[in-house]
Design a protein around this motif. Structure first.
Motif, PDB file in Angstrom:
ATOM      1  N   SER A   1       0.838  -1.216   0.000  1.00 39.86           N
ATOM      2  CA  SER A   1       0.000   0.000   0.000  1.00 39.86           C
ATOM      3  C   SER A   1       0.864   1.253   0.000  1.00 39.86           C
ATOM      4  O   SER A   1       0.654   2.177   0.796  1.00 39.86           O
ATOM      5  N   LEU A   2       1.819   1.283  -0.881  1.00 42.16           N
ATOM      6  CA  LEU A   2       2.774   2.390  -0.905  1.00 42.16           C
ATOM      7  C   LEU A   2       2.111   3.704  -1.276  1.00 42.16           C
ATOM      8  O   LEU A   2       1.176   3.739  -2.096  1.00 42.16           O
ATOM      9  N   LYS A   3       2.617   4.777  -0.682  1.00 41.67           N
ATOM     10  CA  LYS A   3       2.102   6.116  -0.879  1.00 41.67           C
ATOM     11  C   LYS A   3       3.220   7.005  -1.420  1.00 41.67           C
ATOM     12  O   LYS A   3       4.401   6.726  -1.198  1.00 41.67           O
ATOM     13  N   PRO A   4       2.875   8.089  -2.091  1.00 41.86           N
ATOM     14  CA  PRO A   4       3.920   9.002  -2.573  1.00 41.86           C
ATOM     15  C   PRO A   4       4.848   9.485  -1.458  1.00 41.86           C
ATOM     16  O   PRO A   4       6.047   9.671  -1.697  1.00 41.86           O
ATOM     17  N   GLU A   5       4.315   9.656  -0.262  1.00 38.23           N
ATOM     18  CA  GLU A   5       5.154  10.107   0.855  1.00 38.23           C
ATOM     19  C   GLU A   5       6.132   9.047   1.346  1.00 38.23           C
ATOM     20  O   GLU A   5       6.970   9.329   2.206  1.00 38.23           O
ATOM     21  N   ASP A   6       6.047   7.834   0.806  1.00 37.69           N
ATOM     22  CA  ASP A   6       7.046   6.810   1.130  1.00 37.69           C
ATOM     23  C   ASP A   6       8.302   6.952   0.266  1.00 37.69           C
ATOM     24  O   ASP A   6       9.283   6.232   0.479  1.00 37.69           O
ATOM     25  N   THR A   7       8.277   7.852  -0.694  1.00 38.58           N
ATOM     26  CA  THR A   7       9.437   8.075  -1.549  1.00 38.58           C
ATOM     27  C   THR A   7      10.631   8.547  -0.732  1.00 38.58           C
ATOM     28  O   THR A   7      10.543   9.523   0.010  1.00 38.58           O
ATOM     29  N   ALA A   8      11.740   7.818  -0.852  1.00 38.46           N
ATOM     30  CA  ALA A   8      12.936   8.123  -0.066  1.00 38.46           C
ATOM     31  C   ALA A   8      14.045   7.154  -0.463  1.00 38.46           C
ATOM     32  O   ALA A   8      13.806   6.183  -1.200  1.00 38.46           O
ATOM     33  N   VAL A   9      15.230   7.407   0.045  1.00 40.10           N
ATOM     34  CA  VAL A   9      16.308   6.421   0.001  1.00 40.10           C
ATOM     35  C   VAL A   9      16.190   5.573   1.262  1.00 40.10           C
ATOM     36  O   VAL A   9      16.117   6.119   2.373  1.00 40.10           O
ATOM     37  N   TYR A  10      16.157   4.272   1.077  1.00 39.41           N
ATOM     38  CA  TYR A  10      15.986   3.345   2.187  1.00 39.41           C
ATOM     39  C   TYR A  10      17.321   2.669   2.513  1.00 39.41           C
ATOM     40  O   TYR A  10      18.062   2.243   1.615  1.00 39.41           O
ATOM     41  N   TYR A  11      17.587   2.569   3.806  1.00 43.79           N
ATOM     42  CA  TYR A  11      18.834   1.977   4.283  1.00 43.79           C
ATOM     43  C   TYR A  11      18.536   0.845   5.261  1.00 43.79           C
ATOM     44  O   TYR A  11      17.619   0.963   6.075  1.00 43.79           O
ATOM     45  N   CYS A  12      19.334  -0.200   5.214  1.00 40.71           N
ATOM     46  CA  CYS A  12      19.285  -1.239   6.227  1.00 40.71           C
ATOM     47  C   CYS A  12      20.513  -1.084   7.126  1.00 40.71           C
ATOM     48  O   CYS A  12      21.527  -0.507   6.724  1.00 40.71           O
ATOM     49  N   ALA A  13      20.389  -1.611   8.335  1.00 44.81           N
ATOM     50  CA  ALA A  13      21.516  -1.540   9.264  1.00 44.81           C
ATOM     51  C   ALA A  13      21.474  -2.712  10.229  1.00 44.81           C
ATOM     52  O   ALA A  13      20.398  -3.120  10.672  1.00 44.81           O
ATOM     53  N   ALA A  14      22.628  -3.217  10.571  1.00 41.53           N
ATOM     54  CA  ALA A  14      22.779  -4.256  11.593  1.00 41.53           C
ATOM     55  C   ALA A  14      23.735  -3.691  12.629  1.00 41.53           C
ATOM     56  O   ALA A  14      24.927  -3.495  12.328  1.00 41.53           O
ATOM     57  N   THR A  15      23.221  -3.389  13.788  1.00 39.99           N
ATOM     58  CA  THR A  15      24.016  -2.675  14.791  1.00 39.99           C
ATOM     59  C   THR A  15      23.927  -3.348  16.159  1.00 39.99           C
ATOM     60  O   THR A  15      23.075  -4.177  16.414  1.00 39.99           O
ATOM     61  N   TYR A  16      24.857  -2.940  17.013  1.00 37.59           N
ATOM     62  CA  TYR A  16      24.862  -3.428  18.390  1.00 37.59           C
ATOM     63  C   TYR A  16      24.065  -2.490  19.297  1.00 37.59           C
ATOM     64  O   TYR A  16      23.932  -1.301  19.006  1.00 37.59           O
ATOM     65  N   TYR A  17      23.534  -3.014  20.395  1.00 40.87           N
ATOM     66  CA  TYR A  17      22.936  -2.260  21.510  1.00 40.87           C
ATOM     67  C   TYR A  17      21.562  -1.690  21.200  1.00 40.87           C
ATOM     68  O   TYR A  17      20.678  -1.718  22.044  1.00 40.87           O
ATOM     69  N   TYR A  18      21.381  -1.055  20.073  1.00 47.49           N
ATOM     70  CA  TYR A  18      20.075  -0.548  19.669  1.00 47.49           C
ATOM     71  C   TYR A  18      20.122  -0.233  18.184  1.00 47.49           C
ATOM     72  O   TYR A  18      21.205  -0.161  17.582  1.00 47.49           O
ATOM     73  N   CYS A  19      18.939  -0.078  17.596  1.00 49.99           N
ATOM     74  CA  CYS A  19      18.879   0.185  16.160  1.00 49.99           C
ATOM     75  C   CYS A  19      19.389   1.583  15.826  1.00 49.99           C
ATOM     76  O   CYS A  19      19.074   2.535  16.521  1.00 49.99           O
ATOM     77  N   GLY A  20      20.174   1.666  14.766  1.00 53.60           N
ATOM     78  CA  GLY A  20      20.535   2.955  14.205  1.00 53.60           C
ATOM     79  C   GLY A  20      21.799   3.600  14.718  1.00 53.60           C
ATOM     80  O   GLY A  20      22.119   4.713  14.305  1.00 53.60           O
ATOM     81  N   ASN A  21      22.555   2.931  15.565  1.00 49.80           N
ATOM     82  CA  ASN A  21      23.781   3.587  16.028  1.00 49.80           C
ATOM     83  C   ASN A  21      24.946   3.272  15.099  1.00 49.80           C
ATOM     84  O   ASN A  21      24.773   2.602  14.084  1.00 49.80           O
TER      85      ASN A  21
END
Length: 120
Positions: free
Chosen positions: A85-105
């Motif tokens: 159900s994608l919307k125009p506002e979903d337009t972006a560059v998407y990144y994945c990450a595998a990190t320690y302690y918490y997501c996104g560090n």
């Protein structure tokens, strides 16, 4: 080489679906916090999902709850983001990450990013 390699982005019409993949090379995803993020032009990076390395629980941003599903394969080498159900506002560059302690560090690995464009 230890890295995350993303694939699956592209152009899709509103209401359509895409699945992003993020393959780990040189390591497995076991125990990592696995996150998906996106950044649209002129906006800050947004965390859209996180699978916690401590207990496997998954959380989603309100903006994608009920439409996006994050997962990883049993071999723990590839993670996925199913986007419906994608919307125009979903337009972006998407990144994945595998990190320690918490997501996104910064302690871990990040993919190179893949463009998702939702437009008619």
């Amino acid at each position: 080489q230890v890295q995350l390699v993303e694939s699956g982005g592209g152009l899709v019409q509103p209401g359509g679906s895409l699945r992003l993949s993020c393959a780990a090379s040189g390591f497995t995803l076991d125990g990592y916090y696995i996150g998906w993020f996106r950044q649209a032009p002129g906006k800050e990076r947004e965390e859209i999902s996180c699978i916690r390395g401590s207990d496997g629980r998954t959380s989603y941003a309100d903006s994608v709850e009920g439409r996006f599903t994050a997962s990883k394969d049993n071999a723990k080498t590839t993670m996925y983001l199913q986007m419906n159900s994608l919307k125009p506002e979903d337009t972006a560059v998407y990144y994945c990450a595998a990190t320690y302690y918490y997501c996104g560090n910064d302690n871990g690995y990040w993919g190179q990013g893949t463009q998702v464009t939702v437009s008619s």
